[in-house]
Design an enzyme around this catalytic site. Structure first.
Site, PDB file in Angstrom:
ATOM      1  N   LYS A  76      51.825 -21.001  -2.684  1.00 43.26           N
ATOM      2  CA  LYS A  76      50.941 -20.866  -1.526  1.00 43.26           C
ATOM      3  C   LYS A  76      51.822 -20.816  -0.281  1.00 43.26           C
ATOM      4  CE  LYS A  76      46.902 -23.085   0.648  1.00 43.26           C
ATOM      5  NZ  LYS A  76      45.934 -24.207   0.570  1.00 43.26           N
ATOM      6  N   SER A 151      40.954 -23.075   0.493  1.00 46.13           N
ATOM      7  CA  SER A 151      41.893 -22.240   1.198  1.00 46.13           C
ATOM      8  C   SER A 151      42.977 -21.641   0.302  1.00 46.13           C
ATOM      9  CB  SER A 151      42.584 -23.056   2.303  1.00 46.13           C
ATOM     10  OG  SER A 151      43.400 -24.055   1.742  1.00 46.13           O
ATOM     11  N   SER A 175      40.451 -27.414  -1.524  1.00 48.46           N
ATOM     12  CA  SER A 175      41.125 -26.110  -1.431  1.00 48.46           C
ATOM     13  C   SER A 175      41.878 -25.659  -2.678  1.00 48.46           C
ATOM     14  CB  SER A 175      42.096 -26.104  -0.251  1.00 48.46           C
ATOM     15  OG  SER A 175      41.410 -25.934   0.956  1.00 48.46           O
TER      16      SER A 175
END
Lengths: 484, 95
Positions: A76, A151, A175
């Site tokens: 990420k 997210s 997330s």
């Protein structure tokens, strides 16, 4: 070539059937061929990935390979990677190249894992749909008109879409678990402090925790075995021994007490999702678990509590983005305060600004007791509910999200509707507990997730139950069109 | 609860966030809805409850006051927008 799972890739590497160079090339080819649609990646680092793959193959040839040596994954874009741009999904950091690696990145690299690139995400991890990214929304591999959740939506889409077998993520209010549910994969958020936050760009420091998105619980166990552990560079890192996660995956569920909170089956839960989650619970019962109804009476307060605590901490954390030491700086300014405020107006997107404003408001003179202090008290009540429940049961189970994936654009204009998406996941963050989401069926062609939440440092149990569920079902083996 | 235009401008100033007049109505609308959401907590009786300081009730760790990091100033300043002779340069602060 099928991307498969971390476990299948590791077996093929160990048997000499595939090299890391072949696996890494295959991942890069998949990204090249299909990420134009998915937009799961912000940056792809083909050259350094192939170099790392070559090094991994050499280690193996020298007889020094570990279980993860040569496995290609994605990070990420919230994790700092030395020499490789790290944007956090923001214009503010669009050109930022970190001078050091996050501990998560260095631990995985030390284990021989190959990083193929950085995945798209909601800006500064603030969002539940991946639409707040400066680099555009990510598309759900099951239906490109739908959101993959957020997210960690880029990581979820990359794994669900078969671009890589695993990706790292972070979970402040859901997330990792929510995008895992919405894309039909496995996502694990460990206990607060279990995985180091060093080099992970901060959002809400009392809630942030790193974890993984994978196709199976077994893969998550393999990666967390390397990622978890004490780090002196993270002031809230837990100095607690790491259990051997893969070793207990095979344990029987016989006699395991699983609590089903009534509050997880409220009016906001979609009927078909409820039916699928109930069926998953019955599956756990068939595997020997004992289902018990439990109550978390303060859980419905978790969304308002979170939307005080998280923005308050974010407004403080994001004060570092001032145009002085790194990141975007506004041009043509004549005065320091003007530079700060224009830099931040230009560098941050709408949702990030709303959270900074909300956080600043609740912390401002005269409001602290009414908002932040009250929220920290309610947070204690929510944590107490979990403590009481875990006196009766070993694990809690329920839905991960109230609905399956929603359409891109559906909730962008209504922040409160977007926030309510995390109603079942936020509790575990507020209480600092480990949680996971595993696929448990489909509604209208879209995947639905079963959420598991355990007591602090019970990652072994969470992974064990998730793995046993995956032995009994094949939802985690379903793939969207084009993904193998 | 509806926030006023002046409250939005005041909070924006505290947050060092430029907000144009055209942006104010959107902030008023959305922040007011968010504050309505979080004000649900007003009705909760929390008398006698200790506010949470750490999710796992762990205390802040101390370490020996030893130098452990080497000087990486050049590497850190490589990503700064404006550096002169090892110093960060910003616009004038005082006349």
């Amino acid at each position: 070539m099928s991307i498969g799972t971390v476990a299948s890739q590791a077996a093929a590497l160990a048997a000499g059937n595939l090299s890391s160079r072949e696996l890494t090339r295959a991942a890069l080819d998949e990204i090249e061929a299909r990420d134009g649609t998915l937009n799961a990646f912000i940056n792809v680092c083909a050259e350094s990935a192939m170099a790392a793959a070559t090094a991994a193959d050499e280690l193996r040839a020298a007889g020094r390979a570990g279980p993860l040596t040569g496995i290609p994954i994605a990070h990420k874009d919230i994790f700092c990677t030395r020499g490789l741009a790290t944007t956090c999904g923001s214009r503010m950091l669009a050109d930022f190249v970190p001078p050091y690696d996050a501990t998560v990145v260095s631990r995985l690299a030390d284990a021989g894992v190959v990083c193929v690139g950085k995945t798209n995400m909601d800006e500064f991890a603030m969002g539940s749909s991946n639409e707040t990214s400066y680099f555009g929304a990510v598309r759900n591999p099951w239906d490109p008109a739908k959101s993959p959740g957020g997210s960690s939506g880029g990581s979820a889409a990359a794994v669900a879409g078969g671009l890589v077998a695993a990706a790292t993520g972070t979970d402040t209010g859901g997330s990792i678990r929510q995008p895992a549910a919405l894309t039909g994969i496995t996502g694990v958020k460990p206990t607060y402090g279990r995985v180091s936050r060093f080099g992970m760009i901060a959002f809400a420091s009392s809630l942030d925790q790193a974890g993984v998105l994978t196709r199976t619980a077994e893969d998550a166990a393999m990666l967390l075995a390397v990622m978890a552990g004490f780090d002196p560079r993270d002031s809230t890192s837990a100095d607690v021994p790491v259990a051997d996660y893969p070793a207990t995956l095979g344990d029987s569920l016989e006699g395991r007490r699983i609590g089903v909170p009534t509050e997880f089956f409220d009016d906001g839960l979609d009927d078909e999702c409820a039916t699928l989650v109930r069926a998953a619970l019955a599956e756990l019962e068939a595997a020997g678990a004992l289902l018990r109804e439990v109550s978390l009476p303060n859980l419905p307060l978790s969304v308002p509590t979170y939307y005080i605590v998280a923005p308050a901490e974010a407004s403080s954390n994001l004060s570092r983005f001032d145009g002085v030491r790194f990141g975007h700086r506004a041009e043509a300014v004549t005065e320091l305060n003007e530079m700060y405020s224009l830099t931040r107006q230009q560098g941050f997107g709408d949702e990030v600004k709303r959270r900074i404003m909300t956080g600043t408001y609740v912390l401002s003179a005269g409001y602290y007791d009414a908002y932040y202090l009250q929220a920290q008290k309610v947070r204690q009540l929510i944590a107490d509910d979990f403590r009481k429940a875990f006196a009766e049961v070993d694990l809690i189970a329920g839905p991960t999200a109230p609905t399956a994936a929603f359409a891109l654009g559906d909730k962008v204009d209504d922040p409160v509707q977007m926030y309510l998406n995390d109603i079942y996941t936020i509790g575990a963050n507020l209480a600092g507990l480990p949680g996971a989401s595993v696929p448990c069926g489909f509604t209208g062609g879209l995947p639905v997730g079963l959420q598991l939440v355990g007591p602090a440092f019970s990652e072994s149990l969470v992974l064990n139950v998730a793995h046993q569920y995956q032995l009994a079902t094949d939802w985690h083996e379903r793939r969207p069109a084009g993904a193998d | 609860m509806a926030l006023s235009d002046d409250e939005i401008k005041h909070v924006a100033k505290l947050a060092r966030l430029a907000v144009s007049d055209a942006e104010v109505p959107d902030y008023v609308g959305k922040l007011s809805r968010i504050i309505d959401l979080v004000q649900q907590l007003d009705a909760v009786d929390t008398s006698g409850v200790t506010p949470m300081a750490h999710p796992l009730e762990m205390a802040q760790r101390l370490r020996a006051d030893d130098v452990t990091e080497e000087n990486c100033r050049d590497a850190y300043q490589a990503s700064a927008p404006d550096v002169v002779d090892g110093l960060y340069r910003v616009p004038r602060v005082i006349e």
